[in-house]
Design an enzyme around this catalytic site. Structure first.
Site, PDB file in Angstrom:
ATOM      1  N   CYS A  26     -20.410  27.353   5.403  1.00 22.20           N
ATOM      2  CA  CYS A  26     -20.682  27.002   6.794  1.00 22.20           C
ATOM      3  C   CYS A  26     -22.140  27.282   7.099  1.00 22.20           C
ATOM      4  CB  CYS A  26     -19.770  27.773   7.748  1.00 22.20           C
ATOM      5  SG  CYS A  26     -20.076  29.558   7.760  1.00 22.20           S
ATOM      6  N   ASP A 446     -53.394  -1.834  11.567  1.00 17.27           N
ATOM      7  CA  ASP A 446     -54.528  -2.253  10.754  1.00 17.27           C
ATOM      8  C   ASP A 446     -54.358  -3.754  10.506  1.00 17.27           C
ATOM      9  OD1 ASP A 446     -56.783  -2.059   9.028  1.00 17.27           O
ATOM     10  OD2 ASP A 446     -55.421  -2.060   7.321  1.00 17.27           O
TER      11      ASP A 446
END
Length: 752
Positions: A26, A446
């Site tokens: 857990c 770009d």
């Protein structure tokens, strides 16, 4: 077996060590291991419960020493090796764990049904008890609460030896307590009490809790089984990606013969043969042959790509036709394929800020639950309730609490999202991208290699005067291509590519910065700047003058072609926009995002490209460092900026943005700088990647709300005595199942 990712040399430098941690059940376990490691001076650790991997930045410690620390905490650890990534096609630990749990679950479920029926009957109607009824119930319950529940008991015992607690401690204590109380009631001297109604079997009739002990075991096993199976499905995308790698390869020997060897033994610069239907074993360069290559499994790109000699190919792709001889340039862990697999796995092992908070809570959760359970039971006793009632409340609090859902909330969503992204050619490197995406309001592009294909091409051919026929056009293009075939200029390659079969050239002359000339088929041909071509004979042709003005206004390059002293044509040369550019920009704008173009081109070219694809604004004449300045200025203005580039000259801008997306095959700079890698050279993956990140964050938030809300609401309800322990156990199992199942919905992201 490959060596561990980090060696043992140079211990005084900061090294990243990754360990496989076994035995964690857990989030509290993961928190405990992380705390133990972080107590060591010079160590910074992060332990991911979902992937069972500890990522450690350590100074002065070897992997073996760190494994020893984990062992002392009650868990097993071993160095994480590259083979654990590349061999995922054969390894499915969660699937194997699910199969082991299923065997225990089936036995427990078969025995639980008659046990529950008989326990209820004997508790409600004592007169129905047959001789030996206690032994019958015990015989049915014993295999369930011992063998079937052993995974919980074994972890609880190990935790006890190390003076720690975990989720298994809660479950094991609840099962053992219910069993012991029941056996005391069944075989003790307590006189039977008649009751009415099914709930009296739990609340106010004889204290037969064997069906509760067995029921909690069944429900928790069911929850763990479905959780393990779901995690196996979550990792299936990564295993499918790993499956793309070739298992064997035919190496070409010096005498021309072929030798089949395991792909893992292929060396750099060795030549190998790939035939139709076979997977390319490594990154390389085609030495001989031609073939269509299916890139879909790696990039999601449906259209095959034709490879010729000198072309670069990527390992993990499939040859569709033809035979290729390839020289390996990168093998094994150095290939682009292996790098992408590592990106996915690394993304799955990272932690978000919300998950760190959840793990911290889980670390103290179990002791707090024991305190709450004890206080609740004591409060009921003080209020005058009987011991049976107080025990029922205490048991309900123990079995309903579930820190597992907290530990699974984020990593399961990330596992599924990164796997689905890999199938779509989208690689999310970590939680930084997810946590940033919701605030993105500006996307910066770009130009070269991002919005455009990054390769010059002849975009228009304008003929002079009456020479407008297709034959005249082909003739002039052929003459120009013949002269340019002797040039090494980038524009020359574009002109040559526009003519299918250029002829030979004699007397070639190149004039730097002006153009070229030569003799082709008895004609004197000149190709170059309009000012150079018209240096002796001015051009007054309206069509050519107009073509020149239009092209230059768009920032494109215009060259004139002169044949025997007469200007015959104007060629416009430009970097071609990608087919997906306009649609991708439109999709981003429809999501309310502002778009900006950054380019080193002049203002006219920048504005023309921005207008063609629908970008809001353009910034021209940009150097790489100037792009960083623009992004920084946008951020100072309060914008959250995503940068899309190809990583070739915009690596600093990708790093400087809040979110970096590298598109294309991915240079080393891009892989290091970007937060999201888009392998497919398709701009439509940009909005798709943003949508995937947003969907993942929505899923994580939903999981966290459920996990916190469940525990906040469920524990007080159980402490108030409003839930019997059997239903509490079912609710606890369902909480983890809900979180994992909710995350699995991301597997359908992008499905048409």
């Amino acid at each position: 077996m490959a060596a561990p990712v980090v060696g043992d040399a140079d211990l005084q430098s900061v090294r990243r060590i990754r360990l496989d941690v076994l035995g964690m059940s857990c989030a509290a376990c993961a928190s405990r291991v992380e705390t133990k490691l972080n107590k060591i001076p010079g160590v910074r650790a992060s332990v991911n419960f979902a992937t069972r991997v500890a990522t450690i930045d350590a100074v002065g410690m070897a992997a073996d020493e760190l494994c020893g620390v984990v062992e002392k905490a009650g868990y097993h650890a071993a160095p994480h090796t590259e083979t654990t990534v590349l061999d995922k096609r054969t390894k499915d630990p969660d699937g194997a764990h699910a199969r082991r749990l299923l065997r225990r679950l089936l036995v427990a479920a078969v025995l639980f049904v008659p046990l529950a029926d008989l326990s209820t009957l004997f508790a409600i109607v004592p007169s129905a008890r047959v001789p030996g009824w206690g032994y019958i119930l015990t015989a049915l319950a014993a295999p369930v609460v011992t063998w079937a529940a052993w995974p919980f008991h074994s972890v609880a015992l190990r935790n006890a030896r190390h003076r720690t607690t975990s989720m298994e401690t809660l479950i094991s204590v609840g099962i053992v307590a219910a069993t012991a109380w029941s056996l005391s009631s069944v075989f003790g001297d307590q006189p039977p009490r008649e009751g009415s109604g099914i709930w009296r079997a739990i609340l106010n009739s004889d204290s037969i809790y064997l069906e509760v002990a067995a029921g909690v075991t069944v429900f928790v096993l069911a929850g763990r089984y479905f959780e393990a199976r779901a995690k196996s499905k979550a990792g299936s995308a990564l295993r499918a990606l790993a499956e793309l790698g070739a298992k064997n390869v035919a190496v070409l020997l010096p005498d021309g013969a072929e030798l089949v060897i395991p792909a893992s033994e292929l060396k750099k610069r060795q030549r190998f043969v790939t035939r139709p239907g076979e997977t390319i074993a490594a990154d390389g360069v085609v030495v001989d042959g031609s073939a269509a290559i299916d890139m879909s499994a790696m990039t999601g790109e449906a259209k095959p790509v034709r490879a010729y000699p000198a072309a670069s190919v990527v390992g993990g792709t499939v040859v569709m036709d033809g035979r290729l001889v390839i020289e390996a340039t990168a093998v094994g862990a150095d290939t682009q394929f292996a790098a992408m697999v590592r990106l996915v796995e690394q993304a799955q092992t990272q932690k978000a800020r919300a998950q760190r908070l959840a793990d911290h809570i889980a670390g103290v959760f179990v002791p707090v639950v024991f305190v709450i359970a004890g206080l609740a039971g004591a409060a009921w006793l003080v209020s005058g309730a009987g011991a049976d009632r107080a025990f029922s409340v205490t048991l309900g609090v123990l079995v309903i609490a579930c820190p597992c859902a907290l530990g699974l909330a984020t990593p399961t969503a990330m596992m599924v999202a990164s796997g689905r992204g890999a199938q779509l050619g989208i690689f999310i490197k970590g939680y930084r991208a997810l946590e940033t995406i919701r605030s993105i309001d500006t996307v910066v592009f770009d130009k070269t290699g991002t919005l455009t294909v990054g390769q010059l091409a002849v975009s228009t051919v304008t003929m002079a005067g009456s020479g407008t026929s297709e034959r005249d056009r082909e003739e002039v293009l052929g003459l120009a291509a013949a002269v340019e075939s002797a040039s090494e200029h980038a524009m020359a390659a574009a002109i040559v590519a526009a003519s299918p079969d250029p002829g030979p050239v004699n007397g070639f002359v190149a004039v730097a910065g002006c153009g070229v000339s030569g003799e082709v088929g008895g004609h004197h041909v000149e190709v170059g700047k309009p000012s150079w071509i018209t240096r002796t004979t001015p051009c007054h042709d309206a069509a050519l003058v107009s073509a020149r003005l239009d092209g230059e206004s768009r920032g494109e390059t215009v060259v004139f072609v002169s044949v025997d002293g007469v200007v015959r044509a104007a060629l416009t040369i430009a970097d071609t926009l990608k087919d997906s550019a306009a649609a991708a920009v439109a999709a981003l704008r429809s999501r309310g995002l502002r778009t900006i173009l950054l380019t080193g081109d002049n203002r006219a070219a920048a504005d023309a490209v921005a207008a063609q694809v629908g970008i809001d604004s353009a910034v021209a004449d940009m150097l790489p460092e100037g792009k960083v300045d623009v992004i920084q200025r946008l951020r100072e203005e309060g914008h959250t900026v995503a940068m899309v580039g190809d990583g070739i000259n915009d690596g600093p801008a990708l790093v400087g943005a809040d979110l970096g997306l590298a598109i294309g095959r991915g240079t080393d700079v891009a892989l290091g700088a970007a937060d999201i890698i888009l392998v497919r050279d398709d701009l439509n993956t940009v909005p798709q990647a943003l949508d995937l990140a947003r969907a993942t964050m929505r899923t994580i938030r939903m999981n966290m709300i459920w996990a916190f809300g469940y525990n906040v609401a469920a524990i007080p309800i159980a402490a108030a005595g409003l839930l019997n322990p059997l239903i509490a156990g079912a609710a606890m199992a369902f909480s983890s199942f809900f979180v994992v199942s909710n995350s699995l919905r991301l597997r359908n992201f992008g499905a048409q």
